[in-house]
Design a protein around this motif. Structure first.
Motif, PDB file in Angstrom:
ATOM      1  N   UNK A  35       0.808  -1.212   0.000  1.00  0.00           N
ATOM      2  CA  UNK A  35       0.000   0.000   0.000  1.00  0.00           C
ATOM      3  C   UNK A  35       0.849   1.273   0.000  1.00  0.00           C
ATOM      4  N   UNK A  36       2.144   1.118  -0.147  1.00  0.00           N
ATOM      5  CA  UNK A  36       3.060   2.248  -0.102  1.00  0.00           C
ATOM      6  C   UNK A  36       4.164   1.970   0.902  1.00  0.00           C
ATOM      7  N   UNK A  37       5.013   2.966   1.097  1.00  0.00           N
ATOM      8  CA  UNK A  37       6.109   2.841   2.065  1.00  0.00           C
ATOM      9  C   UNK A  37       6.331   4.213   2.666  1.00  0.00           C
ATOM     10  N   UNK A  38       6.004   4.357   3.968  1.00  0.00           N
ATOM     11  CA  UNK A  38       6.046   5.659   4.626  1.00  0.00           C
ATOM     12  C   UNK A  38       5.174   6.634   3.831  1.00  0.00           C
ATOM     13  N   UNK A  39       5.694   7.803   3.463  1.00  0.00           N
ATOM     14  CA  UNK A  39       4.905   8.799   2.728  1.00  0.00           C
ATOM     15  C   UNK A  39       4.822   8.495   1.230  1.00  0.00           C
ATOM     16  N   UNK A  40       5.601   7.522   0.755  1.00  0.00           N
ATOM     17  CA  UNK A  40       5.588   7.153  -0.661  1.00  0.00           C
ATOM     18  C   UNK A  40       4.373   6.270  -0.932  1.00  0.00           C
ATOM     19  N   UNK A  41       3.477   6.740  -1.797  1.00  0.00           N
ATOM     20  CA  UNK A  41       2.217   6.032  -2.005  1.00  0.00           C
ATOM     21  C   UNK A  41       2.108   5.336  -3.357  1.00  0.00           C
ATOM     22  N   UNK A  42       2.694   5.903  -4.414  1.00  0.00           N
ATOM     23  CA  UNK A  42       2.532   5.366  -5.766  1.00  0.00           C
ATOM     24  C   UNK A  42       3.848   5.442  -6.523  1.00  0.00           C
ATOM     25  N   UNK A  43       4.207   4.343  -7.215  1.00  0.00           N
ATOM     26  CA  UNK A  43       5.196   4.378  -8.299  1.00  0.00           C
ATOM     27  C   UNK A  43       4.585   3.586  -9.445  1.00  0.00           C
ATOM     28  N   UNK A  44       4.135   4.282 -10.463  1.00  0.00           N
ATOM     29  CA  UNK A  44       3.601   3.643 -11.660  1.00  0.00           C
ATOM     30  C   UNK A  44       4.595   3.801 -12.801  1.00  0.00           C
ATOM     31  N   UNK A  45       4.942   2.699 -13.424  1.00  0.00           N
ATOM     32  CA  UNK A  45       5.862   2.672 -14.553  1.00  0.00           C
ATOM     33  C   UNK A  45       5.003   2.613 -15.820  1.00  0.00           C
ATOM     34  N   UNK A  46       4.803   3.765 -16.471  1.00  0.00           N
ATOM     35  CA  UNK A  46       3.815   3.904 -17.541  1.00  0.00           C
ATOM     36  C   UNK A  46       4.456   3.950 -18.926  1.00  0.00           C
ATOM     37  N   UNK A  47       3.832   3.231 -19.863  1.00  0.00           N
ATOM     38  CA  UNK A  47       4.179   3.305 -21.279  1.00  0.00           C
ATOM     39  C   UNK A  47       2.937   3.748 -22.030  1.00  0.00           C
ATOM     40  N   UNK A  48       3.035   4.880 -22.741  1.00  0.00           N
ATOM     41  CA  UNK A  48       1.893   5.491 -23.412  1.00  0.00           C
ATOM     42  C   UNK A  48       2.105   5.445 -24.923  1.00  0.00           C
ATOM     43  N   UNK A  49       1.102   4.978 -25.645  1.00  0.00           N
ATOM     44  CA  UNK A  49       1.178   4.852 -27.100  1.00  0.00           C
ATOM     45  C   UNK A  49       1.300   6.222 -27.760  1.00  0.00           C
ATOM     46  N   UNK A  50       1.838   6.281 -28.978  1.00  0.00           N
ATOM     47  CA  UNK A  50       1.949   7.559 -29.696  1.00  0.00           C
ATOM     48  C   UNK A  50       0.603   8.278 -29.795  1.00  0.00           C
ATOM     49  N   UNK A  51       0.618   9.576 -29.509  1.00  0.00           N
ATOM     50  CA  UNK A  51      -0.564  10.409 -29.627  1.00  0.00           C
ATOM     51  C   UNK A  51      -1.606  10.233 -28.546  1.00  0.00           C
ATOM     52  N   UNK A  52      -1.427   9.283 -27.648  1.00  0.00           N
ATOM     53  CA  UNK A  52      -2.421   8.991 -26.607  1.00  0.00           C
ATOM     54  C   UNK A  52      -2.014   9.643 -25.286  1.00  0.00           C
ATOM     55  N   UNK A  53      -2.915   9.552 -24.302  1.00  0.00           N
ATOM     56  CA  UNK A  53      -2.567  10.110 -23.006  1.00  0.00           C
ATOM     57  C   UNK A  53      -3.735  10.199 -22.056  1.00  0.00           C
ATOM     58  N   UNK A  54      -3.475  10.843 -20.924  1.00  0.00           N
ATOM     59  CA  UNK A  54      -4.452  11.010 -19.863  1.00  0.00           C
ATOM     60  C   UNK A  54      -5.195  12.326 -20.079  1.00  0.00           C
ATOM     61  N   UNK A  55      -6.517  12.248 -20.310  1.00  0.00           N
ATOM     62  CA  UNK A  55      -7.312  13.455 -20.462  1.00  0.00           C
ATOM     63  C   UNK A  55      -7.394  14.228 -19.158  1.00  0.00           C
ATOM     64  N   UNK A  56      -7.998  15.398 -19.208  1.00  0.00           N
ATOM     65  CA  UNK A  56      -8.075  16.270 -18.041  1.00  0.00           C
ATOM     66  C   UNK A  56      -8.752  15.570 -16.864  1.00  0.00           C
ATOM     67  N   UNK A  57      -8.079  15.562 -15.734  1.00  0.00           N
ATOM     68  CA  UNK A  57      -8.590  14.930 -14.525  1.00  0.00           C
ATOM     69  C   UNK A  57      -8.030  15.671 -13.314  1.00  0.00           C
ATOM     70  N   UNK A  58      -8.614  15.424 -12.138  1.00  0.00           N
ATOM     71  CA  UNK A  58      -8.265  16.212 -10.969  1.00  0.00           C
ATOM     72  C   UNK A  58      -7.517  15.448  -9.895  1.00  0.00           C
ATOM     73  N   UNK A  59      -6.798  16.210  -9.070  1.00  0.00           N
ATOM     74  CA  UNK A  59      -6.107  15.697  -7.888  1.00  0.00           C
ATOM     75  C   UNK A  59      -6.205  16.738  -6.794  1.00  0.00           C
ATOM     76  N   UNK A  60      -6.054  16.296  -5.543  1.00  0.00           N
ATOM     77  CA  UNK A  60      -5.883  17.204  -4.420  1.00  0.00           C
ATOM     78  C   UNK A  60      -5.095  16.498  -3.325  1.00  0.00           C
ATOM     79  N   UNK A  61      -4.447  17.290  -2.490  1.00  0.00           N
ATOM     80  CA  UNK A  61      -3.707  16.783  -1.327  1.00  0.00           C
ATOM     81  C   UNK A  61      -2.768  15.642  -1.699  1.00  0.00           C
ATOM     82  N   UNK A  62      -1.949  15.854  -2.723  1.00  0.00           N
ATOM     83  CA  UNK A  62      -0.943  14.881  -3.121  1.00  0.00           C
ATOM     84  C   UNK A  62       0.202  15.611  -3.814  1.00  0.00           C
TER      85      UNK A  62
END
Length: 231
Positions: A35-62
């Motif tokens: 579930x993480x290690x101390x304050x470290x919560x996420x390590x995602x190793x991402x491979x994204x196809x040409x021209x693709x990606x993450x559309x507009x989305x929100x975050x808070x308190x991170x």
């Protein structure tokens, strides 16, 4: 104690345009033992196809960190930042009270690879912020993110220090941790030994109750890792 998390033990997600490996629980991948290690919560190793990606989305308190290992990210956010992040670039976005953003592969022909890292902030709320910098590839340990922003590092809202470890073939680096601190080492490229234990690309290691780490690159290729000094 050093607890190794092998690359092939990580969670996986494949959406066609995105292939991701999760060091810790994320999205549809859930493991109470990771579930993480101390304050470290996420390590995602991402491979994204040409021209693709993450559309507009929100975050808070991170505290959200991106580190590009191949290709270029095209970034836009609600703070007005429109940026590109090439290979080797570090980005730190403090979500604070709330921010929206998008991240796309800036190329229509080449894949994008990057690490998405989340660190839980020391306090909630606060003004969102954006920082970006390339720290080069100096031999040894290079601080890139600190709580104070000292010496040109990016400033994080947590008692966490993140360094880039770059070891040429046949070299080594000693790392000291203060009493009571934890650490996490994530291998980005190549291989090395951590206090005698082998790590290869994608592997990680939780560190508890150890004040001295010795890293050695016994291969004939460059080794690159991220070292997290955690509360």
């Amino acid at each position: 104690m050093i607890e190794v998390r092998a690359a092939n033990q990580r969670g996986k997600a494949n959406f066609g345009w995105l292939e991701s490996h999760h060091t810790f629980s994320f999205g549809s991948y859930h493991d109470e033992n990771h579930m993480g290690h101390s304050a470290l919560r996420v390590i995602n190793d991402d491979t994204v196809a040409p021209g693709a990606g993450f559309g507009t989305h929100g975050h808070r308190d991170m505290e959200i960190i991106s580190f590009v290992t191949q290709g270029v990210i095209a970034h836009k956010d609600s703070m007005g930042n429109v940026q590109t992040l090439p290979k080797g670039e570090f980005q730190l976005m403090s979500a604070g009270t709330g921010v929206t953003h998008s991240e796309f592969n800036a190329s229509d022909t080449e894949v994008l690879k990057f690490l998405q890292i989340w660190v839980v902030p020391e306090t909630r709320g606060g003004e969102p912020g954006y920082q970006q910098k390339n720290f080069g590839q100096a031999q040894g340990l290079t601080p890139v993110i600190t709580p104070t922003g000292e010496n040109g590092t990016l400033k994080i809202k947590q008692q966490t220090r993140i360094s880039q470890l770059y070891l040429a073939a046949g070299t080594e680096q000693d790392i000291q941790l203060a009493q009571g601190r934890k650490a996490y080492v994530h291998m980005v490229e190549g291989s090395l030994t951590l206090n005698g234990q082998g790590l290869s690309a994608g592997d990680g290691a939780k560190v508890f109750d150890i004040n001295a780490l010795k890293t050695r690159n016994q291969s004939d290729a460059v080794a690159i890792a991220l070292v997290f000094d955690l509360p």
